[in-house]
Design a protein around this motif. Structure first.
Motif, PDB file in Angstrom:
ATOM      1  N   ASP A 650      95.582  27.332 -48.677  1.00  0.00           N
ATOM      2  CA  ASP A 650      95.876  28.755 -48.900  1.00  0.00           C
ATOM      3  C   ASP A 650      94.647  29.568 -49.254  1.00  0.00           C
ATOM      4  OD1 ASP A 650      97.230  29.354 -52.271  1.00  0.00           O
ATOM      5  OD2 ASP A 650      95.420  28.288 -51.608  1.00  0.00           O
ATOM      6  N   ASP A 651      93.454  28.919 -49.218  1.00  0.00           N
ATOM      7  CA  ASP A 651      92.203  29.678 -49.350  1.00  0.00           C
ATOM      8  C   ASP A 651      91.438  29.611 -48.032  1.00  0.00           C
ATOM      9  OD1 ASP A 651      89.131  29.499 -51.347  1.00  0.00           O
ATOM     10  OD2 ASP A 651      90.102  31.162 -50.296  1.00  0.00           O
ATOM     11  N   ASP A 652      92.160  29.620 -46.911  1.00  0.00           N
ATOM     12  CA  ASP A 652      91.537  29.523 -45.587  1.00  0.00           C
ATOM     13  C   ASP A 652      90.809  30.816 -45.274  1.00  0.00           C
ATOM     14  OD1 ASP A 652      92.640  27.899 -42.579  1.00  0.00           O
ATOM     15  OD2 ASP A 652      91.013  29.358 -42.805  1.00  0.00           O
ATOM     16  N   ARG A 653      89.496  30.683 -44.971  1.00  0.00           N
ATOM     17  CA  ARG A 653      88.697  31.884 -44.696  1.00  0.00           C
ATOM     18  C   ARG A 653      88.448  32.059 -43.198  1.00  0.00           C
ATOM     19  NH1 ARG A 653      85.052  31.366 -49.675  1.00  0.00           N
ATOM     20  NH2 ARG A 653      86.648  31.158 -51.296  1.00  0.00           N
ATOM     21  N   ASN A 654      88.981  31.160 -42.367  1.00  0.00           N
ATOM     22  CA  ASN A 654      88.776  31.249 -40.911  1.00  0.00           C
ATOM     23  C   ASN A 654      90.046  31.651 -40.190  1.00  0.00           C
ATOM     24  OD1 ASN A 654      86.941  29.132 -42.148  1.00  0.00           O
ATOM     25  ND2 ASN A 654      85.934  29.499 -40.192  1.00  0.00           N
ATOM     26  N   VAL A 655      91.178  31.135 -40.642  1.00  0.00           N
ATOM     27  CA  VAL A 655      92.478  31.506 -40.086  1.00  0.00           C
ATOM     28  C   VAL A 655      93.377  31.820 -41.281  1.00  0.00           C
ATOM     29  CG1 VAL A 655      94.492  30.753 -38.785  1.00  0.00           C
ATOM     30  CG2 VAL A 655      92.208  30.055 -38.034  1.00  0.00           C
ATOM     31  N   ALA A 656      93.828  33.056 -41.361  1.00  0.00           N
ATOM     32  CA  ALA A 656      94.559  33.521 -42.547  1.00  0.00           C
ATOM     33  C   ALA A 656      95.779  32.652 -42.834  1.00  0.00           C
ATOM     34  CB  ALA A 656      94.985  34.969 -42.339  1.00  0.00           C
ATOM     35  N   PHE A 657      95.950  32.291 -44.103  1.00  0.00           N
ATOM     36  CA  PHE A 657      97.133  31.539 -44.547  1.00  0.00           C
ATOM     37  C   PHE A 657      98.396  32.295 -44.170  1.00  0.00           C
ATOM     38  CE2 PHE A 657      99.422  28.470 -46.780  1.00  0.00           C
ATOM     39  CZ  PHE A 657     100.253  29.042 -47.730  1.00  0.00           C
ATOM     40  N   ALA A 658      98.276  33.610 -44.133  1.00  0.00           N
ATOM     41  CA  ALA A 658      99.439  34.461 -43.812  1.00  0.00           C
ATOM     42  C   ALA A 658     100.008  34.125 -42.434  1.00  0.00           C
ATOM     43  CB  ALA A 658      99.030  35.926 -43.859  1.00  0.00           C
ATOM     44  N   GLU A 659      99.175  33.588 -41.552  1.00  0.00           N
ATOM     45  CA  GLU A 659      99.662  33.239 -40.199  1.00  0.00           C
ATOM     46  C   GLU A 659     100.775  32.201 -40.291  1.00  0.00           C
ATOM     47  OE1 GLU A 659      96.598  34.794 -37.115  1.00  0.00           O
ATOM     48  OE2 GLU A 659      98.721  34.300 -37.125  1.00  0.00           O
ATOM     49  N   THR A 660     100.602  31.248 -41.225  1.00  0.00           N
ATOM     50  CA  THR A 660     101.612  30.189 -41.389  1.00  0.00           C
ATOM     51  C   THR A 660     102.805  30.690 -42.187  1.00  0.00           C
ATOM     52  OG1 THR A 660     100.045  28.385 -41.099  1.00  0.00           O
ATOM     53  CG2 THR A 660     101.976  27.894 -42.433  1.00  0.00           C
ATOM     54  N   VAL A 661     102.546  31.461 -43.240  1.00  0.00           N
ATOM     55  CA  VAL A 661     103.657  32.009 -44.039  1.00  0.00           C
ATOM     56  C   VAL A 661     104.587  32.810 -43.135  1.00  0.00           C
ATOM     57  CG1 VAL A 661     104.278  33.538 -45.935  1.00  0.00           C
ATOM     58  CG2 VAL A 661     102.248  32.084 -46.135  1.00  0.00           C
ATOM     59  N   ASP A 662     104.011  33.696 -42.350  1.00  0.00           N
ATOM     60  CA  ASP A 662     104.814  34.561 -41.454  1.00  0.00           C
ATOM     61  C   ASP A 662     105.642  33.738 -40.483  1.00  0.00           C
ATOM     62  OD1 ASP A 662     104.280  35.682 -38.366  1.00  0.00           O
ATOM     63  OD2 ASP A 662     105.261  37.114 -39.709  1.00  0.00           O
ATOM     64  N   LEU A 663     104.993  32.766 -39.823  1.00  0.00           N
ATOM     65  CA  LEU A 663     105.693  32.025 -38.775  1.00  0.00           C
ATOM     66  C   LEU A 663     106.789  31.144 -39.354  1.00  0.00           C
ATOM     67  CD1 LEU A 663     106.172  31.137 -35.928  1.00  0.00           C
ATOM     68  CD2 LEU A 663     104.177  29.626 -36.057  1.00  0.00           C
ATOM     69  N   VAL A 664     106.516  30.478 -40.468  1.00  0.00           N
ATOM     70  CA  VAL A 664     107.531  29.594 -41.050  1.00  0.00           C
ATOM     71  C   VAL A 664     108.757  30.401 -41.471  1.00  0.00           C
ATOM     72  CG1 VAL A 664     108.049  28.068 -42.997  1.00  0.00           C
ATOM     73  CG2 VAL A 664     105.909  27.793 -41.736  1.00  0.00           C
ATOM     74  N   GLN A 665     108.514  31.565 -42.072  1.00  0.00           N
ATOM     75  CA  GLN A 665     109.667  32.398 -42.477  1.00  0.00           C
ATOM     76  C   GLN A 665     110.504  32.771 -41.252  1.00  0.00           C
ATOM     77  OE1 GLN A 665     110.295  32.478 -45.504  1.00  0.00           O
ATOM     78  NE2 GLN A 665     108.311  31.877 -46.328  1.00  0.00           N
ATOM     79  N   LYS A 666     109.829  33.135 -40.176  1.00  0.00           N
ATOM     80  CA  LYS A 666     110.562  33.551 -38.965  1.00  0.00           C
ATOM     81  C   LYS A 666     111.333  32.369 -38.362  1.00  0.00           C
ATOM     82  CE  LYS A 666     107.465  37.395 -37.922  1.00  0.00           C
ATOM     83  NZ  LYS A 666     106.222  37.853 -37.216  1.00  0.00           N
TER      84      LYS A 666
END
Ligand SMILES: CSCC[C@H](NC=O)C(=O)N[C@@H](C)C(=O)O
Length: 719
Positions: A650-666
């Motif tokens: 969750d401290d990813d500086r190359n690919v935002a952690f938000a990419e996974t949060v968003d997709l998993v929720q969907k």
């Protein structure tokens, strides 16, 4: 239950326990070997970094006696990277950097969630191996003065000077304060001036700081981006690379290209002149991928990387006037890391010439452009360093992670230097040699891959060893996995990967999965390196049409046509850009792919282009947002059915952690089976060994659940 069933069950349990006892190796075992990187040398000495189960230490060796010595005594998997190793010109000191740089919020990675946070700092350690490292100061990229007693390093875009002795006294001082961010710095041959590039947004300038009078002189100031300056041997001239300055709204595209030119400036007058410019937009990657994009040799030649002939090669050009560069190694192959001999007569380099999916070492006579191959066979040989009459390099094989090897320049016999032996936990004898394969995508593009077949003697999935039971209706074939590297400017090879722990571990995991009974195919999809500029800059790739998805489908067809593979049990896995392709496959073709493991993948290019960084590092403009989304997994979520394990720090500086949060929720909202493994305070390339063990352990369990194979059975590894 019918008596036959009892017999079958009994035999099956016997078989399964047999298998369990014969587990060839574990994830911990295949990740247990030391991994050597960051090799550099001066005089008769080399130094390098050894990472063993996350414990990072610096080693040295001198030649021709090949005497080894460990210089640091780190003993824990502390998640603090070591980098930027550089030997003082007299070989007495090694300067290096511990820790990783700060993000936009000004925080260095702290993967152990240590309450005392973490820093990135420059250290020095004596090459005698008898003293503790000395902390110089917060910063990175240390550069030695010619006499080996001073260091310049960067911190917060400014340059600092330290005097090095058994103690850092006086304390380092800021050399000067200049606008912008200073980088690409070096001492003049006389040690009295500092050459640097000052990056200032749309443009950058080349400056020289005079230590004697604290004055800065600018060279050939213009409206362009001047970079990578190098001194002439006499210190009277400077060469640099010039790319066009930015236009309003222009966005960085790391997979694109840009025109570039070679310039030479006179130190005394500051006047510059163009020596050559590229015929097209062949720059960009040719400057940021190699560590030494431009050199000025003692033979008064300029050497630079370019792709303008379709392949990544090194060219020479005279610094005196406008003239046409000479390709030092013409041919259909690529050049990577290089080392120039002290006298400037020979350039040593790693290449995939005549062996596309490996790397070997070559050297070329800069004057005559005559080249000769120095290593061959099944090794993965990279990062040549010449110390005296000895060539030292990083060396791997299909069953050995990257170590250090050497050969003399008068005898082609190669000698392994480090490690002296592999740990008993490392299952060298149980590994499987990957096979080179190719297949054609729908548009005819030939794609390379490495096929890992389970060890001989392993029963096909679902079947006990022949003869134990009467023929059953169980499937006679295995589940298969497709692996996608990240980048995408990368290439998986027919051996242990040299590009850091991230890819060394990926190769190791593919070995483990094969041993578990999966057929594994590592896919070198378009947009990768090793196959020329056109392949790397393939049309409509990534956010501009996901053309590489043709390669995903063609790889699936290749596996489905393989006799050992159950065509209905295909899985996907990959990290970063490979995570993107994994998610894309599950979104678009859950009918083809039974499950997947997505490590920190990109899932919405349009979001990345707007919210992560301007253009998302891929130059995604306003007008491209629609196509960027259409090229993303998020565009096809309604079709996604197959289960997926998502893994992300969750401290990813190359690919935002938000990419996974968003997709998993969907996906959860549409009841797609999802598992997650979140690593608090971890970054993109996991810094802790225990993170890698957790990641691959979760992956192993997930795959065994959704794509089960019986635990491996095979002969116990030969010692
Ligand atoms: C838009 S995907 C970002 C890919 C990512 N690039 C830079 O961080 C990546 O693939 N990183 C690693 C794995 C790599 O560069 O190889």
């Amino acid at each position: 239950m019918h008596p036959t069933c009892y017999l079958t069950l009994l035999l099956w349990l016997t078989f399964d326990s047999l298998v369990a006892q014969h587990q060839l190796f574990t994830i911990d075992g295949v990740l247990s070997a030391p991994y050597s990187s960051n090799l550099t040398g001066v005089g008769d000495r080399v130094v390098w970094l050894v990472t063993e189960r996350g414990v990072r230490n610096i080693w040295t060796a001198t030649f021709p006696d090949a005497k080894l010595r460990q210089l640091t005594q780190q003993r824990t998997d502390d998640g603090q990277d070591l980098n930027d190793l550089t030997l003082s010109p007299d070989g007495r000191w090694v300067a290096y950097v511990r820790g990783t740089g700060k993000n936009k919020e000004g925080v260095s990675p702290n993967p152990t969630s240590s309450p005392t946070s973490a820093e990135q700092a420059v250290y020095v350690v004596s090459t005698t191996g008898t003293a503790e490292p000395i902390r110089v100061g917060v910063g990175s990229h240390p550069v030695w003065s010619p006499e080996g007693k001073r260091l310049v390093y960067g911190n917060g875009g400014q340059l600092y000077l330290a005097t090095i002795s058994d103690k850092i006294h006086p304390a380092p001082t800021r050399l000067f304060t200049a606008r912008g961010s200073q980088a690409d710095y070096s001492f003049s041959p006389d040690g009295r001036r500092i050459l640097f590039a000052s990056y200032r947004g749309y443009h950058s300038l080349i400056g020289i700081y005079l230590l004697d009078n604290q004055q800065i002189n600018w060279l050939a100031a213009g409206v362009d981006r001047d970079q990578f300056p190098v001194w002439s041997p006499d210190g009277r001239q400077v060469a640099f690379e010039r790319v066009p300055g930015s236009r309003h709204g222009e966005l960085e595209n790391i997979q694109g290209g840009r025109p570039f030119a070679i310039w030479v400036a006179d130190v005394a007058t500051g006047q510059g002149r163009e020596i050559w410019h590229s015929p097209g937009d062949d720059g960009g990657f040719a400057q940021y991928y190699p560590t030494a994009p431009l050199r000025w040799t003692r033979q008064n030649q300029l050497l630079f990387f370019s792709e303008h002939d379709g392949w990544m090669h090194v060219y020479k050009v005279a610094p005196t006037r406008a003239n046409t560069p000479v390709d030092l190694m013409p041919g259909a192959f690529e050049v990577e890391e290089t080392c120039l001999s002290a006298d400037g007569r020979y350039l040593y380099y790693a290449s995939n010439e005549a062996d596309t999916d490996r790397r070997h070492l070559w050297r070329v006579n800069v004057e005559t452009a005559h080249r000769e191959q120095l290593t061959s066979g099944k090794g993965i040989d990279t990062d040549p360093v010449v110390v005296g009459q000895t060539l030292v390099y990083r060396d791997a094989a299909w069953n050995e992670p990257t170590g250090i090897a050497w050969r003399s320049m008068t005898n082609p016999k190669t000698t392994a230097l480090f490690p002296a032996k592999w740990p008993n936990t490392f299952p060298k004898a149980a590994l499987t040699e990957p096979q080179a394969i190719t297949f054609a995508a729908a548009d005819g593009l030939v794609v390379h891959g490495q096929l890992f077949l389970p060890p001989a003697g392993l029963p096909p999935a679902g079947l006990p060893p022949a003869g134990l039971l009467p023929t059953t209706t169980a499937p006679k074939q295995r589940p298969a996995l497709l692996f996608f590297h990240g980048g995408p400017m990368r290439q998986m090879l027919l051996g242990w990967h040299y590009r850091g722990i991230y890819y060394a571990n990926a190769y190791a995991m593919n070995q483990y999965l094969a041993q578990q009974g999966y057929v594994v195919l590592a896919v070198n999809y378009r947009a990768g390196i090793g196959y020329g500029r056109a392949f790397r800059r393939a049309d409509k790739q990534g956010p501009r049409g996901a053309s590489e998805y043709q390669d995903v489908l063609a790889a699936a067809t290749f596996l489905q046509n393989h006799p050992a593979v159950d065509p209905k049990r295909l899985g996907l896995w990959g990290g970063s850009y490979g995570g993107y392709l994994t998610a894309l496959g599950l979104a678009r073709n859950s009918d083809l792919f039974a499950c997947g493991v997505d490590l920190h993948g990109v899932h919405d290019w349009s979001w990345r282009g707007n919210m992560f960084s301007p253009g998302g590092d891929w130059g995604i403009g306003e007008a491209e947002t629609k196509e960027a989304l259409a090229s993303s997994p998020n565009a096809d979520l309604s079709r996604w059915r197959s289960p997926c394990l998502f893994i992300h720090g969750d401290d990813d500086r190359n690919v935002a952690f938000a990419e996974t949060v968003d997709l998993v929720q969907k996906l959860r909202s549409q009841h797609v089976p999802t598992d997650v493994l979140i690593l608090p305070d971890e970054v993109h390339g996991f810094l802790l060994h225990k993170s890698w063990l957790a990641v691959y352990g979760a992956m192993d369990r997930f795959l065994q659940y959704y794509l089960p194979v019986p635990r491996s059975l095979g002969t116990t590894p030969k010692k």
